[in-house]
Structure formats: C-alpha cells, structure tokens
Enzyme design. Structure first.
Site, PDB file in Angstrom:
ATOM      1  N   TYR A  57      25.468  11.229 -43.532  1.00  0.00           N
ATOM      2  CA  TYR A  57      25.174  12.488 -42.860  1.00  0.00           C
ATOM      3  C   TYR A  57      24.132  12.263 -41.759  1.00  0.00           C
ATOM      4  CZ  TYR A  57      27.373  14.639 -46.981  1.00  0.00           C
ATOM      5  OH  TYR A  57      28.240  14.981 -47.994  1.00  0.00           O
ATOM      6  N   GLY A 206      34.337  27.783 -48.319  1.00  0.00           N
ATOM      7  CA  GLY A 206      35.379  27.499 -47.341  1.00  0.00           C
ATOM      8  C   GLY A 206      34.811  27.170 -45.972  1.00  0.00           C
ATOM      9  N   PHE A 209      34.149  30.142 -43.800  1.00  0.00           N
ATOM     10  CA  PHE A 209      35.234  31.075 -43.488  1.00  0.00           C
ATOM     11  C   PHE A 209      35.242  32.253 -44.455  1.00  0.00           C
ATOM     12  CE2 PHE A 209      39.301  32.824 -42.605  1.00  0.00           C
ATOM     13  CZ  PHE A 209      39.713  32.338 -41.384  1.00  0.00           C
TER      14      PHE A 209
END
Length: 330
Positions: A57, A206, A209
């Site tokens: 990351y 999600g 989302f």
C-alpha cells in the site's frame, strides 16, 4: 465499547470492527497523511484497535503512516500487515512472491517501517506464483518461532489452499472481499468453519458504492474506481439500483446505508459459522464513528429479505481484466 471477537485457534482477539488503512495512501485519490493520522487516532479512542495495512500500500507509505500513528501505544493495537505483492519493478510488472527468503526479508522490512518488534497478524497478500503455498507458510511459521509474528493469515485463497496452508501452521484468518455485492468467499467459509479460521472482510461497503454517498462523476484520475467495471458506464448506472435498495432499508430503520451494509455482513457470521471482523476503510473520523454504530444495528427479517438477493443483481466484475492480470489490490 466496541465488541470484540477472536480469530482462529489459538486465537487473536480483536475489535469486531477494524480499520482498513490502504486508502490513506493510494487507490482512492491522493495520499492523506494528516487525515489518516486523525482517523487512526479517533479509531483508537472508540476502541477500534484492529488496524490493517500492507507493504504494497503506497509502496511502503501506508506502513510508515500506521507506524507513526501507533507510536507510543503499540499495546493498544492488534496490528495486521501483508506481504507478497512485489511492486519493485513497477505496477505493470508486479509479481506475487512467497519464496522463503523473500518472506523473511519482507517481514523485517515491514517491522522497520512500522517501528514495531512484532506483527500480530501477518498475511500472505495473495497465493504465491513462484513457489507452493507450503514453502510460504513454512517461512511464515519461522517468523512465529522467531517472535516476529504472532498469528498467520491468508488473503483471497480457495478452500484447497487453505487446507494445505493450515496443515503447515494454524491459520487464524482469511481476508477476502465480502459485502452485499461480493459473496465469492462463501465458497470457502465451510472450510474456514471446519478449521476454526476467522473471516476478515475487506471492502464491506463495496468500495464506497453501497454507502449512497459516492458521486461516480467526481472520481479523480488517481481513483481506481473510475474505470472499475462495477462503477463505470452502463453497469455503474444499473448498480445504482442496488445502492437505492440499501438506502431504502436504511431509511426505514433510521440508519445510514453504510451501517446497513456493515450490519448485513455481521449478520452472516452465525449462518457461515465463522468469526467476523470487518475492516472498512475511511479517511474520515466522522464516517468512522458512523461505521462503528453498525455493531449496534440489528436487521429484521424484512431488511434481510430485501438485502440478501442483491449480489445476484450486480453488473460488472470486481476488477478490469488488466487490473486482475496485474494482481488485484486488497
């Protein structure tokens, strides 16, 4: 106080809701050092003590950030990181590595960036491409023996690989994407339940989302969702119906869509027979507080009846073919 749960046996006790830190360094826009530190500070104040990072990351940036955030309070944290996605030759030449010497070097590098002496939960970020899983887990077991790692985990594995890995050394947790619109890991949870392995769902919202707060038209150049198959074009438009259903359930229950989406994941633990500790990511202390409230939300039968079928309605794959080929990020 945040509910706690135990992953694996012998187990690692963690806050039932953790914090995924990846977005503080990449994938969802520019790195946000100050916002990341503030969010981790607030997480620890709330009792969210299970922090998740990885050496991939931000190509190490995220481990440095997390290490800075927990400096002086290491004993308050259950620290998880991952190895295996080698980005040293650039993103288009990424490899998934698991050879013994690589694993041992990767752990030492993570310990240095994090500024700690031991990692609570050390994951293989993806199944290795260069060696068999037995060699990788064998090297991880050496790290446990050396006192550098306490518990072992795997990410995005199938049931067969999990069995083979667990035969080498007990696996405490499997980290996989799991949410209302991604339920692939349910093919693996019977093996997890049999072996006593916990589930750590990433992207339980999600990738934002399902929160109902995302404006897809504003996604920036550095946000990988901009071209993600579930967010872009006709599929993105079609999937708005899923987000709308979540919002309707939330409105009826007096909750936020994010709280409903998280509560659905927790509601699956008994059915799946596994301990669950989610790691929703955020760079906002306010949204972190909202997420934490999901642990107190109980979904009634009407809510579950509306939410359970949503995964069958999803349009688009999890990643673009090119992204999958380059190794999907966790």
């Amino acid at each position: 106080m945040i509910t706690r749960t135990t992953l694996g046996s012998p187990g690692l006790t963690v806050s039932a809701m953790g914090l995924g830190c990846m977005g503080m360094s990449e994938s969802y826009g520019a790195a946000d050092w100050d916002g990341g530190l503030a969010t981790i500070d607030r997480a620890l104040e709330l009792g969210i003590t299970f922090l998740d990072t990885a050496d991939a990351y931000g190509t190490g940036h995220n481990e440095v950030l997390v290490g800075r955030a927990i400096h002086g309070r290491r004993d308050q944290v259950q620290l998880a990181t991952k190895f295996g996605i080698d980005r040293s030759a650039g993103d288009r030449a990424r490899r998934i590595r698991g050879a013994r010497d690589y694993v041992l070097r990767a752990c030492d590098a993570s310990l240095l960036r994090l500024g700690v002496e031991v990692i609570d939960l050390y994951y293989a970020h993806r199944p290795p491409q260069d060696v068999e899983i037995e060699e990788t887990v064998g090297a991880m077991a050496e790290l446990v023996e050396a006192g550098k790692v306490r518990h072992l985990g795997l990410s995005e594995v199938d049931g067969e690989l999990l069995r083979r890995a667990h035969a080498v050394h007990p696996i405490a947790a499997v980290q996989s994407e799991y949410s209302l619109w991604t339920r692939d890991v349910e093919a693996v949870t019977p093996v997890m339940a049999e072996l006593g392995v916990g589930l750590v769902p990433y992207s339980p919202l999600g990738r934002g989302f399902l929160t109902g707060t995302l404006d897809r038209s504003t996604l920036g150049e550095k946000d990988f969702r901009r071209t993600n198959p579930r967010f872009a074009g006709e599929a993105g438009e079609a999937n708005e119906k899923i987000a709308q259903t979540v919002r309707e359930v939330a409105d009826r229950l007096g909750a936020t869509p994010a709280q409903v989406a998280l509560a659905w994941v927790y509601a699956q633990a008994e059915r799946l027979g596994v301990a669950v500790a989610t790691i929703p990511g955020t760079r906002s202390p306010a949204r972190l507080e909202q997420n934490a409230a999901a642990l107190e939300l109980t979904l009634d039968a009407e809510a579950l009846a509306a939410l359970d079928p949503l995964s069958d309605q999803v349009m688009g794959e999890r990643y673009t073919p090119a992204h999958t080929a380059e190794v999907a990020r966790g």
